[in-house]
Design a protein around this motif. Sequence first.
Motif, mmCIF file in Angstrom:
data_model
loop_
_atom_site.group_PDB
_atom_site.id
_atom_site.type_symbol
_atom_site.label_atom_id
_atom_site.label_comp_id
_atom_site.label_asym_id
_atom_site.label_seq_id
_atom_site.Cartn_x
_atom_site.Cartn_y
_atom_site.Cartn_z
ATOM 1 N N VAL A 13 0.850 -1.184 0.000
ATOM 2 C CA VAL A 13 0.000 0.000 0.000
ATOM 3 C C VAL A 13 0.885 1.234 0.000
ATOM 4 C CG1 VAL A 13 -1.721 1.338 1.287
ATOM 5 C CG2 VAL A 13 -1.888 -1.168 1.199
ATOM 6 N N LEU A 14 0.647 2.132 -0.936
ATOM 7 C CA LEU A 14 1.316 3.433 -0.962
ATOM 8 C C LEU A 14 0.417 4.417 -0.245
ATOM 9 C CD1 LEU A 14 3.434 5.508 -1.972
ATOM 10 C CD2 LEU A 14 2.040 5.729 -4.049
ATOM 11 N N ARG A 15 0.943 5.004 0.832
ATOM 12 C CA ARG A 15 0.174 5.979 1.624
ATOM 13 C C ARG A 15 0.807 7.352 1.439
ATOM 14 N NH1 ARG A 15 -3.273 5.131 5.820
ATOM 15 N NH2 ARG A 15 -2.592 2.961 5.961
ATOM 16 N N VAL A 16 0.083 8.250 0.758
ATOM 17 C CA VAL A 16 0.574 9.599 0.497
ATOM 18 C C VAL A 16 -0.157 10.557 1.434
ATOM 19 C CG1 VAL A 16 0.939 11.398 -1.225
ATOM 20 C CG2 VAL A 16 0.961 8.981 -1.917
ATOM 21 N N HIS A 17 0.578 11.259 2.274
ATOM 22 C CA HIS A 17 -0.010 12.094 3.316
ATOM 23 C C HIS A 17 -0.307 13.505 2.813
ATOM 24 C CE1 HIS A 17 0.616 9.210 6.636
ATOM 25 N NE2 HIS A 17 1.678 8.843 5.939
ATOM 26 N N GLN A 18 -1.170 14.192 3.555
ATOM 27 C CA GLN A 18 -1.473 15.591 3.252
ATOM 28 C C GLN A 18 -0.214 16.435 3.416
ATOM 29 O OE1 GLN A 18 -4.199 16.776 2.099
ATOM 30 N NE2 GLN A 18 -5.972 15.617 2.787
ATOM 31 N N PRO A 19 -0.117 17.571 2.684
ATOM 32 C CA PRO A 19 1.103 18.394 2.744
ATOM 33 C C PRO A 19 1.456 18.886 4.142
ATOM 34 C CG PRO A 19 -0.279 19.051 0.891
ATOM 35 C CD PRO A 19 -1.086 18.091 1.709
ATOM 36 N N PHE A 20 0.459 19.019 5.019
ATOM 37 C CA PHE A 20 0.740 19.563 6.355
ATOM 38 C C PHE A 20 1.179 18.482 7.352
ATOM 39 C CE2 PHE A 20 -3.906 19.053 5.853
ATOM 40 C CZ PHE A 20 -4.150 18.060 6.796
ATOM 41 N N VAL A 21 1.238 17.216 6.947
ATOM 42 C CA VAL A 21 1.689 16.146 7.843
ATOM 43 C C VAL A 21 3.208 16.065 7.783
ATOM 44 C CG1 VAL A 21 1.550 13.695 8.395
ATOM 45 C CG2 VAL A 21 -0.463 14.882 7.487
ATOM 46 N N SER A 22 3.858 16.214 8.930
ATOM 47 C CA SER A 22 5.315 16.293 8.960
ATOM 48 C C SER A 22 5.966 14.903 8.950
ATOM 49 C CB SER A 22 5.770 17.047 10.221
ATOM 50 O OG SER A 22 5.502 16.270 11.383
ATOM 51 N N LYS A 23 7.195 14.885 8.512
ATOM 52 C CA LYS A 23 7.972 13.642 8.529
ATOM 53 C C LYS A 23 8.147 13.154 9.965
ATOM 54 C CE LYS A 23 12.445 11.679 7.129
ATOM 55 N NZ LYS A 23 13.755 11.950 6.465
ATOM 56 N N ARG A 24 8.342 14.076 10.888
ATOM 57 C CA ARG A 24 8.533 13.706 12.295
ATOM 58 C C ARG A 24 7.313 12.964 12.829
ATOM 59 N NH1 ARG A 24 7.588 17.092 16.967
ATOM 60 N NH2 ARG A 24 8.589 16.214 18.824
ATOM 61 N N ARG A 25 6.117 13.438 12.481
ATOM 62 C CA ARG A 25 4.909 12.759 12.952
ATOM 63 C C ARG A 25 4.781 11.380 12.307
ATOM 64 N NH1 ARG A 25 0.091 12.448 15.322
ATOM 65 N NH2 ARG A 25 -1.539 11.417 14.138
ATOM 66 N N ILE A 26 5.038 11.289 11.013
ATOM 67 C CA ILE A 26 4.920 9.993 10.328
ATOM 68 C C ILE A 26 5.851 8.971 10.958
ATOM 69 C CG2 ILE A 26 5.235 8.790 8.134
ATOM 70 C CD1 ILE A 26 4.504 11.440 6.737
ATOM 71 N N LEU A 27 7.088 9.365 11.230
ATOM 72 C CA LEU A 27 8.048 8.447 11.839
ATOM 73 C C LEU A 27 7.593 8.027 13.237
ATOM 74 C CD1 LEU A 27 11.399 10.101 10.706
ATOM 75 C CD2 LEU A 27 10.485 7.894 9.949
ATOM 76 N N ALA A 28 7.002 8.956 13.976
ATOM 77 C CA ALA A 28 6.531 8.633 15.327
ATOM 78 C C ALA A 28 5.372 7.646 15.272
ATOM 79 C CB ALA A 28 6.111 9.907 16.052
ATOM 80 N N VAL A 29 4.438 7.858 14.347
ATOM 81 C CA VAL A 29 3.311 6.933 14.194
ATOM 82 C C VAL A 29 3.812 5.570 13.725
ATOM 83 C CG1 VAL A 29 1.163 6.480 12.952
ATOM 84 C CG2 VAL A 29 1.652 8.783 13.791
ATOM 85 N N GLN A 30 4.807 5.560 12.851
ATOM 86 C CA GLN A 30 5.400 4.288 12.423
ATOM 87 C C GLN A 30 5.976 3.529 13.616
ATOM 88 O OE1 GLN A 30 8.297 5.003 9.366
ATOM 89 N NE2 GLN A 30 6.767 5.355 7.755
ATOM 90 N N ALA A 31 6.616 4.254 14.528
ATOM 91 C CA ALA A 31 7.208 3.610 15.700
ATOM 92 C C ALA A 31 6.129 2.974 16.567
ATOM 93 C CB ALA A 31 8.019 4.629 16.504
ATOM 94 N N VAL A 32 4.996 3.659 16.714
ATOM 95 C CA VAL A 32 3.883 3.097 17.484
ATOM 96 C C VAL A 32 3.350 1.840 16.808
ATOM 97 C CG1 VAL A 32 1.520 3.492 18.269
ATOM 98 C CG2 VAL A 32 3.229 5.304 18.516
#
Length: 289
Positions: A13-32
């Motif tokens: 699955v390719l998940r493309v985020h909204q422009p206002f979603v930061s890399k820092r948040r994505i990495l944190a959610v990935q860790a969870v």
Amino acid sequence: MSLNLKLDPAGVVLRVHQPFVSKRRILAVQAVRRQLSNLGLIVPTAIQWGNSTVFRCGNRWAELEKFIPHHRDQPSLNSYTRMFSAMGALHRILTTLDLTVPRPLVATWATPTTLHGWLSVTESAVQCDSEAMDNVQLLRDLIKRLRTQWIPATRLPMQLVHGDIRLSNICRSAEGVAVYLDFGFLAHRPRIHDLSYSIAFMLLAANAHQDPEDIIWRNIPKFIEAYEDAANSRITVDERRALLPYTASVPLYHVASDGFKADSIKSVKQRMPLLRLSEWLLTHSEVML
């Protein structure tokens, strides 16, 4: 919150985020998600792409994850009971995680103070339409009533919560095991928020064209009990009192934020079912106690 594309035959699955979603948040959610998977829950985890699990897709951040076969239950008493039980199991594990996750810029609810702050924007956007203005006036009255019943977050147990639990996000594997999807609203909030949002979404999805009085409220205690049993934790007295106003705030969130949309008038004029549900909830506090 994201554009999700299943890429066959790769099975990812390719998940493309909204422009206002930061890399820092994505990495944190990935860790969870990674820790939840390590602890036995079925959760999609990110795939390494180059040197990272996050990469640019145009002007947005994106990620790849392995597709997990699943199916979505149809709305029913049994499927909602399973959903609340799965939520309890998720919360039981989330409460043990010591991870910091940046707050999402968009939520699925708001406090009375935030809702009131948006009123002027929405009112200004629809002031030339009398029908829309009538709905905004009702919204104003309901926010005032919501404030009188609101329980501050400081009095409620806080933890990481999913933020968007509904049947499309808690599915089942072929073996019937819960599959947890779409953590785009993951945040550190009162845990009662997840229960309230799920109840609100369930009622809006299943009863959008019915009077609130026709909703089978007697099933809600069964859902709460299923949640408590799986979470191995009982909701507190303050949480039980917060359940109704937090549920009522979800429909009001959508109306109050309509002023930020391109076609505010059309959107506000379509919101009467949401307003009626919140109005009924705030008038019948006994249904959640």
